[in-house]
Scaffold this active site. Sequence first.
Site, PDB file in Angstrom:
ATOM      1  N   ALA A  85      75.457 -28.802   0.943  1.00 60.05           N
ATOM      2  CA  ALA A  85      74.690 -27.552   0.884  1.00 60.05           C
ATOM      3  C   ALA A  85      73.700 -27.499   2.037  1.00 60.05           C
ATOM      4  O   ALA A  85      73.255 -28.538   2.540  1.00 60.05           O
ATOM      5  CB  ALA A  85      73.950 -27.441  -0.447  1.00 60.05           C
ATOM      6  N   ASP A  86      73.390 -26.293   2.452  1.00 64.83           N
ATOM      7  CA  ASP A  86      72.354 -26.100   3.468  1.00 64.83           C
ATOM      8  C   ASP A  86      71.656 -24.777   3.190  1.00 64.83           C
ATOM      9  O   ASP A  86      72.287 -23.818   2.744  1.00 64.83           O
ATOM     10  CB  ASP A  86      72.963 -26.091   4.877  1.00 64.83           C
ATOM     11  CG  ASP A  86      71.888 -26.157   5.949  1.00 64.83           C
ATOM     12  OD1 ASP A  86      71.026 -27.066   5.881  1.00 64.83           O
ATOM     13  OD2 ASP A  86      71.874 -25.294   6.847  1.00 64.83           O
ATOM     14  N   THR A  87      70.349 -24.749   3.433  1.00 66.41           N
ATOM     15  CA  THR A  87      69.549 -23.563   3.102  1.00 66.41           C
ATOM     16  C   THR A  87      68.753 -23.089   4.313  1.00 66.41           C
ATOM     17  O   THR A  87      68.237 -23.908   5.079  1.00 66.41           O
ATOM     18  CB  THR A  87      68.568 -23.900   1.948  1.00 66.41           C
ATOM     19  OG1 THR A  87      69.312 -24.331   0.819  1.00 66.41           O
ATOM     20  CG2 THR A  87      67.723 -22.692   1.563  1.00 66.41           C
ATOM     21  N   THR A 121      71.628 -20.001   0.807  1.00 64.09           N
ATOM     22  CA  THR A 121      72.162 -21.354   0.713  1.00 64.09           C
ATOM     23  C   THR A 121      73.681 -21.292   0.830  1.00 64.09           C
ATOM     24  O   THR A 121      74.325 -20.466   0.183  1.00 64.09           O
ATOM     25  CB  THR A 121      71.779 -22.023  -0.615  1.00 64.09           C
ATOM     26  OG1 THR A 121      70.356 -22.088  -0.702  1.00 64.09           O
ATOM     27  CG2 THR A 121      72.332 -23.444  -0.686  1.00 64.09           C
ATOM     28  N   GLY A 122      74.219 -22.132   1.689  1.00 61.02           N
ATOM     29  CA  GLY A 122      75.665 -22.271   1.820  1.00 61.02           C
ATOM     30  C   GLY A 122      76.094 -23.532   1.097  1.00 61.02           C
ATOM     31  O   GLY A 122      75.421 -24.561   1.187  1.00 61.02           O
TER      32      GLY A 122
END
Lengths: 212, 212
Positions: A85-87, A121-122
């Site tokens: 995840a990345d935000t 978020t991805g």
Amino acid sequence: MIIQFLNELNKKNIILASSSPRRKEIIEKLGIAIQVLPSTFEENLDPKDFSSPGNYVIETAKGKTREIAGRVSAEQKPIDLIIGADTCVALGGNIFGKPKDDKDAFQMLKKLGGKSHEVITGVHLMAKKSDNTWHESEFSEVTTVKFASLTDELIQSYVNTKEPMDKAGGYGIQGIGGSLIEGIDGDYYNVMGFPLHRFTSYLLSIFEMWKM
Amino acid sequence: MIIQFLNELNKKNIILASSSPRRKEIIEKLGIAIQVLPSTFEENLDPKDFSSPGNYVIETAKGKTREIAGRVSAEQKPIDLIIGADTCVALGGNIFGKPKDDKDAFQMLKKLGGKSHEVITGVHLMAKKSDNTWHESEFSEVTTVKFASLTDELIQSYVNTKEPMDKAGGYGIQGIGGSLIEGIDGDYYNVMGFPLHRFTSYLLSIFEMWKM
């Protein structure tokens, strides 16, 4: 959505490819046991190379899971699911990640004060199939956050607490930063860094694939 | 909004007239030291007697603070601020408090599934003035919560976790119940039982009254 499958889910080896203590906390909230294995993927993609902030964070999330997938395959570890995840925070065409220093945090908060911004978020998921190859899925989730008007004095007091430093956009909704926020529209956990509800629906699909 | 006044605020004796561990946690998140003194006010008002759910929860909150105010005045305790709060869930003219038992929780969740409802918290504040009388203020805050569609099996699994039992509407957004929620519109902490942002703006007014 997955409460009734928790016993079976907990027989799986699930890896979180992120060192964020908040993401771990959110997933464990579901009652799912996970192992944390921070990815060494360098987070240096340029948002300008992507058509949307959502695609940008998904690509970073994918970089994290794939690095872990390569590593655990080489070590022949029996892993069932890898979560990346990345935000980021988006405001008027600007993308904010984690602040570089106190001054950077001050400038970010100064821009966010009195306005609504988006937290994106991805998430990228790699689930092991029965033929030992990976099934990949991905999504991004957007939550709108409305900040109160902030005086310079208040921003500086907040920066002094050090809370802003390791957080996208320079604030933590789950900390004292929560008092700066008038309201949100969307998934709260997404603002903390992990979209809990959407994740559970993807997890349900993966669980059904495993049962077949 | 009050981060820069924390040192001075912490010289005050502040009482939370509620036994909710979540309300204590939210207020302490601000860095404010409080003392918990649960009110003995019986929460038996009838929502039908009030023009709105907001007025109903404010009246219960007021019952809590005033009971404490009477008690600490009798004991001549030097108290500066008493905080009372009450939360309910409203859907289509129905008001839900805490479920009476598992069956009641099941029925509440069955009604909430697939729909948006409102969470309303009423707050009543009693601040000691320099002439030793009380300054009272009150407000209610509404947050909209959108539930995912829930199967009976999922609801029963969730009820079995016991999480629903001490919570208005039969769910906890901060627990595993968070996975049942698609999104919210408004203050997240209000859904947990205490509207953090609005509270800080009232606290700021009280702080300014104290300085005069």
